[in-house]
Design an enzyme around this catalytic site. Structure first.
Site, mmCIF file in Angstrom:
data_model
loop_
_atom_site.group_PDB
_atom_site.id
_atom_site.type_symbol
_atom_site.label_atom_id
_atom_site.label_comp_id
_atom_site.label_asym_id
_atom_site.label_seq_id
_atom_site.Cartn_x
_atom_site.Cartn_y
_atom_site.Cartn_z
ATOM 1 N N HIS A 151 48.964 41.764 37.758
ATOM 2 C CA HIS A 151 49.396 40.690 38.701
ATOM 3 C C HIS A 151 50.614 41.164 39.324
ATOM 4 C CE1 HIS A 151 45.509 39.077 37.442
ATOM 5 N NE2 HIS A 151 45.455 38.313 38.210
ATOM 6 N N GLU B 83 36.805 39.692 47.917
ATOM 7 C CA GLU B 83 37.906 40.521 48.745
ATOM 8 C C GLU B 83 37.408 41.542 49.893
ATOM 9 O OE1 GLU B 83 38.627 39.744 45.555
ATOM 10 O OE2 GLU B 83 40.204 38.445 45.695
#
Lengths: 342, 431
Positions: free
Chosen positions: A142, A73
């Protein structure tokens, strides 16, 4: 959608579609419209995106415009910052906002600050699309809504549409914007449907919407909670209370004026956020109300938020921890009672 | 910058410009007296906060203005000649115009409220109503929502007269609406509508209400309306008081010290009696009785402009000559309208004496929110029975007005009995 036979009639009116479809169609139209627009992200190409927002786009536009990236990322977000500085208009998909934490340095230290630190010599017209939210049984790491980190950071714009029409209008505005924009989606919203205007008018970033006018109490939310606030308003209407719903739509800039004007009308407010309470966006909104509508308040501002725990995996515990429409209705009723109207 | 009408007392709503001490064009220094303001109670000097030049007088002498309204302009040192747009320092409690809603500019990186969130952190969903709002008149706390405070300010409603039905006794909009069923949309007139229209003929003289008269009218009407008064009257043998006064004054004059009055002895006796009867030294708060630990006796003073009540602080701990000196000084200041707000606030009980006008007895209206007031009549000579025979005796009649919400009849009577004991044996009060 098929090509219109004549331009004008097709541009008018609306089409019913899902939030997911509105995002897909808008990305496709922008790729068609401006060759500087490109998409980047994990599995957005061959796999067509984790949520199928980018379905079919690799085939249509090729790997130069629709780039699959490695699981890195910080690397691909940094590459997008560089591409934006050089004149492209990258739209990055970060698979979930939880993974954006790995790119925090690129987003907060670089994307947000380059324009100011280099005296305006370089702009960063970057869009980072990323979904968040709990309720999918994806457990603590998450299921977060860490948009606060970005809304907290000057130099970034942060938008959070709650419905398909706003998803389209705000994505058009985000791609057109010369500043970096965090574009927050919510897993629970992708399949929701609504009327979407056929024309390509962007929605100005920094303008909240009154999504339901009312006179008795102001309910304020954004993204999923704006939708919940509408449901709560329906429930309150059945009990005889006329709630006004303000959908913030943009967290930075924050449209304090619309919030304040609504509370001046209703004299009380409940702020709803899909996140932890302490130090949160609800606190910022409540402080703005106190600042701009103090002499109009007939009860303290209340906030509804999730339980301050890492979100549990177990479905029953997860449901218990997340804010629910019931919680908004209860908070609104308590507030109305405190004003003698409940 | 604008020079704003200052807020000089709790009850002040507007002020009158009595005199300007500077002319347009005059140089003014911080600390210089700029203007003299006549409030509802006093004439107050208002000093300049800054160095500069007085550029404009907006309210001429004799004109009045609401608290916070501009009465003049000055150019502060360093400000350009046309300096009209200088920010005006907000005066406490002033809200002359609609404040603007804060708006965040559309540009991204401009935080518009840099640090609003410094207040206490309240845990999630905490029950409301724990933050104390500003104190009401004379320190009694009134709980009311900000909306109610604004509406009450605009319509001239005294929040002390309302009972709150919100959480913790908080006054909410609904309570205010019940109390003032006036049309909600039209702003209420500042004045309470007169109950009876006064027919005016050409033979009549009409004097507009000054702010002081208006305040007296409002507060005393509120007192009679909200405090259920009852009255206890007692006639005391004033012979010893007169004798004590004569003896003391003979010695004081010989020592070249100022004399004492009968009223000074009464004030001292009241203070001592209040120390023994804390229930009389109390105030009615809307949901509580506030018992004051210190005894501050107010003394009603008639002035040409109206009634004022300067305060003898800690009167129970002062000597008689100290009380006499302070009372004389306060009465003098009252007549010259030079009392400061501090000298007129905080009394816990009031004494009103009309004896010097030959009034034998009368009843007084309680000075809210106190629990009582003592009305003192003249010392008079009359026939009385002494040791089974008719003789000339000196008597004085006092009447205690009591707020029945705070004190009941028997308590009031006990206080009065103790007070009578002190008045008839004044050396007990003096030593």
């Amino acid at each position: 959608m098929s090509a219109p036979t004549t331009a004008r009639p097709a541009a008018a009116g609306t089409t019913t579609m899902s939030y997911r479809q509105a995002l897909h169609d808008t990305l496709r139209n922008e790729l068609l419209r401006d060759e500087n627009v490109l998409l980047m992200g994990e599995e957005i190409g061959r796999f067509e995106g984790s949520y199928k927002i980018t379905a079919g786009l690799l085939d249509e536009f090729g790997p130069k415009r629709v780039k699959d990236t490695p699981i890195a990322e910080e690397g691909f977000t940094g590459a997008a910052v560089g591409a934006a500085m050089l004149g492209l208009r990258p739209v990055v998909e970060v698979m979930t906002i939880n993974f954006s934490l790995l790119a925090l340095d690129q987003i907060i230290n670089h994307a947000a600050k380059i324009y100011g630190m280099f005296g305006g010599q370089a702009k960063v017209p970057l869009v980072i699309r990323t979904p968040g939210g709990g309720g999918q049984q994806l457990a603590a790491t998450h299921s977060q809504n860490v948009e606060l980190f970005y809304a907290f950071t000057p130099g970034l714009k942060v938008v959070a549409p709650s419905n398909p029409a706003d998803a389209k209008g705000l994505l058009l505005a985000a791609i057109a914007d010369d500043d970096p924009v965090l574009f927050l989606e919510n897993l629970a919203l992708y399949n929701t449907k609504g009327e979407v205007p056929n024309d390509d008018t962007p929605i100005e970033i920094g303008r909240a919407a009154i999504s339901r006018p009312g006179t008795d109490i102001t309910l304020i939310g954004y993204s999923r909670t704006a939708r919940m606030a509408l449901e709560a308003a329906d429930r309150l209407a059945a009990k005889g209370f006329d709630a006004e719903v303000v959908d913030l739509r943009s967290l930075r800039p924050l449209d304090r004026r619309t919030v304040v004007e609504s509370v001046r009308k209703t004299s009380c407010a409940v702020v709803v956020e899909d996140d932890w309470l302490t130090y949160g966006i609800g606190a910022e909104v409540a402080a703005s109300i106190s600042d701009g509508a103090f002499d109009w308040l007939d009860a303290p501002v209340r906030r509804v938020a999730m339980a301050e725990v890492p979100l549990p995996y177990a479905k029953s515990l997860e449901t218990a921890a997340l804010p629910a429409v019931d919680d908004i209705v209860v908070a609104a009723e308590q507030t109305l009672r405190a004003t003698g109207r409940g | 910058m604008d020079i704003l009408m200052p807020r000089l007392s709790d009850t002040m709503e507007e002020g009158v410009v009595a005199s300007w001490h500077a002319k347009v064009g005059d140089e003014v220094h911080a600390g210089d007296v700029l203007v003299e303001i006549e409030t509802d109670k006093a004439l107050m000097e208002h000093e300049s906060y800054q160095d500069g030049v007085l550029t404009e007088i907006l309210v001429p002498e004799g004109g009045s203005a609401d608290i916070g309204a501009p009465i003049g302009r000055m150019r502060v040192a360093g400000e350009p000649e046309d300096g009209a747009a200088a920010p005006t320092g907000a005066v406490e409690g002033s809200a002359p115009a609609q404040p603007e809603a804060p708006a965040e500019p559309a540009a991204a990186a401009t935080p518009s409220t840099p640090d609003t969130a410094t207040a206490a952190a309240v845990p999630s969903g905490a029950p409301s109503g724990t933050v104390a709002p500003a104190a009401g008149t004379n320190g009694a706390r009134v709980r009311a929502t900000p909306l109610v405070r604004r509406l009450a300010r605009e319509s001239g409603v005294d929040l002390g007269t309302l009972t709150g039905s919100g959480p913790g006794g908080r006054i909410i909009r609904a309570d205010l609406d019940r109390a003032t069923p006036a049309p909600a949309a039209a702003p209420a007139p500042v004045e309470q509508p007169a109950a009876v229209a006064v027919p005016v003929t050409e033979d009549d003289e009409v004097t507009p209400l000054g702010s002081m008269r208006r305040t007296i009218a409002r507060r005393l009407a509120d007192s009679m309306r909200t405090a259920p008064h009852f009255y206890l009257t007692r006639t005391v043998d004033a012979g010893p008081m007169g004798q004590l006064r004569a003896e003391l004054n003979a010695k004081l004059v010989a020592a070249d010290r100022p004399k004492i009055s009968l009223n000074d002895i009464v004030l001292r006796a009241v203070a001592v009696a209040l120390r023994r009867h804390p229930e009389m030294n109390s105030s009615f708060g809307e949901d509580a009785i506030v018992t004051h630990n210190r005894v501050h006796v107010g003394m009603a003073v008639a002035t040409p402009a109206g009634l004022v009540v300067p305060v003898l602080r800690d009167a129970d701990t002062r000597s008689l000559t100290d009380i006499a000196g302070t009372a004389r000084e306060l009465a003098g200041k009252a007549r010259d309208r030079k009392l400061s707000p501090a000298e007129m606030t905080g009394s816990t009980f009031t004494v009103s004496n009309l004896g010097m006008f030959g009034v034998d007895q009368f009843t007084a209206v309680i000075n809210p929110p106190e629990a009582g007031i003592l009305a003192v009549g003249a010392l008079r000579e009359e026939p009385g029975v002494v040791d089974g025979a008719v003789a000339v005796v000196k008597r004085m009649t006092v009447t205690l007005s009591v707020d029945h919400r705070v004190v009941d009849g028997a308590q009031g009577a006990q206080f009065l009995a103790d007070l009578a004991q002190l008045l008839e044996n004044p050396w007990l009060a003096v030593v």
